[in-house]
Write a protein that holds these residues in place. Structure first.
Motif, PDB file in Angstrom:
ATOM      1  N   LEU A   1       0.819  -1.214   0.000  1.00 19.98           N
ATOM      2  CA  LEU A   1       0.000   0.000   0.000  1.00 19.98           C
ATOM      3  C   LEU A   1       0.849   1.258   0.000  1.00 19.98           C
ATOM      4  O   LEU A   1       0.510   2.251  -0.647  1.00 19.98           O
ATOM      5  CB  LEU A   1      -0.935   0.005   1.221  1.00 19.98           C
ATOM      6  N   THR A   2       1.963   1.246   0.725  1.00 18.73           N
ATOM      7  CA  THR A   2       2.815   2.441   0.707  1.00 18.73           C
ATOM      8  C   THR A   2       3.455   2.604  -0.664  1.00 18.73           C
ATOM      9  O   THR A   2       3.635   3.727  -1.134  1.00 18.73           O
ATOM     10  CB  THR A   2       3.912   2.358   1.791  1.00 18.73           C
ATOM     11  N   HIS A   3       3.723   1.502  -1.343  1.00 15.31           N
ATOM     12  CA  HIS A   3       4.272   1.596  -2.692  1.00 15.31           C
ATOM     13  C   HIS A   3       3.256   2.195  -3.646  1.00 15.31           C
ATOM     14  O   HIS A   3       3.578   3.065  -4.466  1.00 15.31           O
ATOM     15  CB  HIS A   3       4.683   0.203  -3.170  1.00 15.31           C
TER      16      HIS A   3
ATOM     17  N   THR B   1      -1.749   6.710  -5.351  1.00 18.46           N
ATOM     18  CA  THR B   1      -3.099   6.222  -5.063  1.00 18.46           C
ATOM     19  C   THR B   1      -3.109   5.590  -3.680  1.00 18.46           C
ATOM     20  O   THR B   1      -2.855   4.390  -3.542  1.00 18.46           O
ATOM     21  CB  THR B   1      -3.522   5.176  -6.108  1.00 18.46           C
ATOM     22  N   PRO B   2      -3.364   6.390  -2.664  1.00 16.72           N
ATOM     23  CA  PRO B   2      -3.465   5.783  -1.337  1.00 16.72           C
ATOM     24  C   PRO B   2      -4.781   5.010  -1.216  1.00 16.72           C
ATOM     25  O   PRO B   2      -5.669   5.178  -2.046  1.00 16.72           O
ATOM     26  CB  PRO B   2      -3.428   6.993  -0.407  1.00 16.72           C
ATOM     27  N   PRO B   3      -4.909   4.175  -0.205  1.00 15.80           N
ATOM     28  CA  PRO B   3      -6.128   3.360  -0.093  1.00 15.80           C
ATOM     29  C   PRO B   3      -7.341   4.221   0.204  1.00 15.80           C
ATOM     30  O   PRO B   3      -7.209   5.315   0.745  1.00 15.80           O
ATOM     31  CB  PRO B   3      -5.815   2.417   1.069  1.00 15.80           C
ATOM     32  N   PRO B   4      -8.542   3.753  -0.166  1.00 14.19           N
ATOM     33  CA  PRO B   4      -9.740   4.509   0.178  1.00 14.19           C
ATOM     34  C   PRO B   4      -9.865   4.585   1.689  1.00 14.19           C
ATOM     35  O   PRO B   4      -9.474   3.661   2.382  1.00 14.19           O
ATOM     36  CB  PRO B   4     -10.878   3.682  -0.449  1.00 14.19           C
TER      37      PRO B   4
ATOM     38  N   LYS C   1     -10.801   3.999  -8.592  1.00 14.75           N
ATOM     39  CA  LYS C   1      -9.422   4.184  -9.080  1.00 14.75           C
ATOM     40  C   LYS C   1      -8.474   3.269  -8.321  1.00 14.75           C
ATOM     41  O   LYS C   1      -7.606   2.620  -8.888  1.00 14.75           O
ATOM     42  CB  LYS C   1      -9.024   5.646  -8.873  1.00 14.75           C
ATOM     43  N   PHE C   2      -8.690   3.203  -7.012  1.00 16.51           N
ATOM     44  CA  PHE C   2      -7.773   2.398  -6.203  1.00 16.51           C
ATOM     45  C   PHE C   2      -7.852   0.932  -6.568  1.00 16.51           C
ATOM     46  O   PHE C   2      -6.841   0.267  -6.781  1.00 16.51           O
ATOM     47  CB  PHE C   2      -8.086   2.599  -4.718  1.00 16.51           C
TER      48      PHE C   2
ATOM     49  N   LEU D   1     -10.611  -3.432   2.419  1.00 14.18           N
ATOM     50  CA  LEU D   1      -9.265  -3.625   2.941  1.00 14.18           C
ATOM     51  C   LEU D   1      -9.294  -3.301   4.423  1.00 14.18           C
ATOM     52  O   LEU D   1      -9.732  -2.216   4.805  1.00 14.18           O
ATOM     53  CB  LEU D   1      -8.283  -2.661   2.266  1.00 14.18           C
ATOM     54  N   GLU D   2      -8.855  -4.233   5.224  1.00 12.35           N
ATOM     55  CA  GLU D   2      -8.776  -3.955   6.653  1.00 12.35           C
ATOM     56  C   GLU D   2      -7.393  -4.314   7.139  1.00 12.35           C
ATOM     57  O   GLU D   2      -6.597  -4.878   6.406  1.00 12.35           O
ATOM     58  CB  GLU D   2      -9.839  -4.754   7.396  1.00 12.35           C
TER      59      GLU D   2
END
Lengths: 243, 361
Positions: free
Chosen positions: B188-190, B197-200, B207-208, B262-263
């Motif tokens: 996710l950081t990548h 595109t950070p996570p929702p 987009k994510f 995503l959790e």
């Protein structure tokens, strides 16, 4: 304080991986020496695929360990893996590693005092693949070896060479599932250096629920330098104080 | 919003009878499996059958827990490696005996809600040697579990990539499915740094997911992020869990389609948590301080000499004749207007006619 003592404890599996530029021989010699010196009854089964006994003896001599004596008293058993695998490979039998497995099982079954700790060292598993043993057989052999070490309460150290850093091969993927701890020896990202030989990180395996040792990620890896008598470990940036 | 992950682990939802946990070499989902087994054992009315094919039973329950409860049956097959069995009965025996052992143990459990847990389906597949055999066994297990009541469950753990994984997720095996995939936080950081595109909810979900799903399915990308240069090397305690729930019914009884969230999972926070609570992902949520547009430093300030001119000096400067040839005044007309002068040589065939005049458009 690195490397931690009590690694691995009986029925645990320690996976040591290294690279071409940062070999982990020193860690194996260190573990062997520490184990044999711990108590006069500690047993060790050393399975070597590519190295011969002479090298182990001469390096052990430097830490004042007489391997010839241990061999005579049967506390140390040296198994030359190729002597058991080559005939099976020539015959193209279905399980070339079965004979080796049986020999190891016999060594572990030998009666011994309950308090003594047994250590099994497999050096190394990557060479088995390079020799032409099929992958499926190597994976089953690794599973079976871990299972019997757990059954006979022996600690197991497996060394694996990584030829493609950053791209784990199938053997490494499975070994990561089987091991309790993974000691990762890798070289400096900036290339060779005269004062630092490489770095070591410690990870826990997939199935380890609560690691008893402090884990060291790669970004905080401990650096080491090989000396005539062994190795010296120091944290990053503190080299000038130690060396 | 209640966490899908914690509800999937704690109490099986009605008609969600298949739970697939997917690990990879970079991130293991075993902590979630451990939690599932623990919660299943705590429910006294239910019985649990745990098949240990690859990982030792001590990875899931310690001996004390085993001794205390009698509603769990642990089948330890870690010693029974094909071709390496201590007491070999014969070559074909081990294959049928594995299938028989699995089905007999499950059938032998007394009636009542039942949880069947298989710790490594890819090991089951490699021991049986055939995808169709493995699929048959899993279908039978699912049928048995369905007859046992709506809170019974079949829990499977798979190490990706594996050829059995696509079969587990197809609707043919089970229309309703809860699929949990473990990802490293480095992924996710990548995505946030390389793809912006950070996570929702930090970026639009469509987009994510459009970027996340293809990259997460390419295992070599995650492996390079974790095992390559700059990676932490795997085995991190906190990770991201992608939870996909298909079919079944939610609390109010309505049928739902497919939900994907995503959790996070953090042992220090007791298990399931939100993404923002993970240590490694906190920087994604940290508000960036607004930086004013900095002017470039002005070099004419703070000098030891005076760069300005007095009015007399300005007047004197204006009277200096400039050494330009034309002084800004337009030059007189050039004798020849602009033209192209061309002398054809012997190789040229200059024809003054218009070559297009015979076209009849």
């Amino acid at each position: 304080m690195f490397p931690p003592t009590n690694l691995p404890v009986p029925s645990e599996v320690l996976l040591i991986t290294d690279e071409l530029l940062a070999p982990a021989d020193f860690l194996l010699h260190r573990q062997l020496a520490a184990h044999l010196k711990e108590s006069k009854d500690s047993r060790c089964v050393l399975i070597s695929v590519s190295e011969d006994l002479g090298r182990w003896k001469s390096v052990a001599q430097r830490s004042n360990l007489n391997l010839a004596q241990s061999l005579e008293s049967q506390l140390l058993t040296f198994i030359d893996a190729m002597a058991h695998i080559s005939p099976a490979l020539d015959e193209k039998s279905k399980t070339p590693l079965k004979d080796l497995y049986i020999i190891i099982l016999e060594c572990l079954k030998r009666p011994h005092l309950d308090e003594t700790k047994a250590l099994v060292v497999l050096d190394d598993i990557a060479a088995l693949e390079w020799m032409g043993v099929p992958l499926a057989d190597i994976l089953r052999f690794a599973r079976a070896l871990c299972a019997i070490c757990r059954k006979y309460n022996a600690s197991l150290i497996i060394r694996h060479h990584i030829t493609t850093p950053g791209e784990p091969d199938d053997i490494l993927r499975h070994l990561l599932q089987l091991c309790t701890y993974h000691m990762d020896v890798f070289s400096l990202s900036t290339g060779r250096s005269g004062s630092v030989s490489g770095q070591v990180a410690l990870h826990c395996g997939a199935a380890t629920s609560e690691p008893t040792h402090k884990l060291i990620p790669r970004s905080k890896a401990v650096q080491y330098r090989l000396t005539d008598t062994g190795s010296v470990f120091f944290d990053r940036g503190t080299g000038s104080g130690v060396l | 919003m209640p966490s899908l992950l914690s509800s999937a682990i704690a109490l099986p939802v009605r008609n969600q009878q298949l739970l697939v946990l997917q690990s990879s070499s970079v991130q293991s989902c075993l902590p979630i499996l451990r939690d599932v087994v623990k919660k299943a054992i705590e429910r006294a009315r239910e019985r649990t059958v745990l098949f240990c094919l690859l990982y030792p039973p001590s990875s899931f329950l310690d001996n004390a827990a085993r001794a205390q409860t009698d509603n769990v049956l642990v089948v330890d097959r870690t010693m029974r490696v094909p071709d390496y069995d201590e007491d070999p009965d014969g070559d074909g025996e081990s294959v049928t005996s594995l299938k028989d052992v699995v089905l007999d143990k499950v059938r032998s459990v007394p009636t009542g809600p039942l949880n069947v847990v298989i710790d490594s389906v890819d090991t089951l597949l490699s021991d049986l040697g055939s995808i169709s055999e493995a699929t048959r066994i899993l279908s039978e297990l699912l049928t048995i579990v369905r007859t046992r009541g709506s809170t019974s469950r079949l829990v499977l753990h798979v190490l990706a990539p594996s050829p059995i994984l696509p079969i587990l997720t197809q609707t043919r095996l089970s229309p309703s499915l809860t699929h949990v995939i473990a990802h490293p936080t480095a992924l996710l950081t990548h995505l946030a740094s390389a793809y912006l595109t950070p996570p929702p909810p930090l970026s639009a979900p469509e987009k994510f997911w459009g970027i996340f799903i293809p990259i997460s399915e390419r295992h070599y990308e995650s492996e390079k992020l974790v095992f390559g240069q700059g990676g932490e090397g795997g085995g991190l305690p906190e990770f991201v869990a992608e939870v996909l729930v298909r079919g079944g019914a939610d609390g109010s009884g309505r049928r739902r389609g497919v939900e994907r969230v995503l959790e996070g999972w953090s042992p220090s926070l007791g298990g399931p948590c939100e993404l923002r609570e993970l240590e490694d992902l906190r920087i994604l949520w940290a508000k960036k301080p607004t930086t004013e547009v900095q002017d470039a430093p002005d070099p004419t300030q703070n000098l030891s000499f005076n760069l300005n001119l007095t009015p007399q000096q300005q007047r004197a400067r204006a009277q200096v004749p400039l050494p330009y040839a034309h002084e800004g005044r337009p030059v007189g007309q050039t004798p020849n207007p602009a033209a192209i002068l061309y002398d054809p040589d012997s190789a040229d065939d200059i024809d003054d006619d218009d070559p297009d005049e015979d076209l009849d458009i």
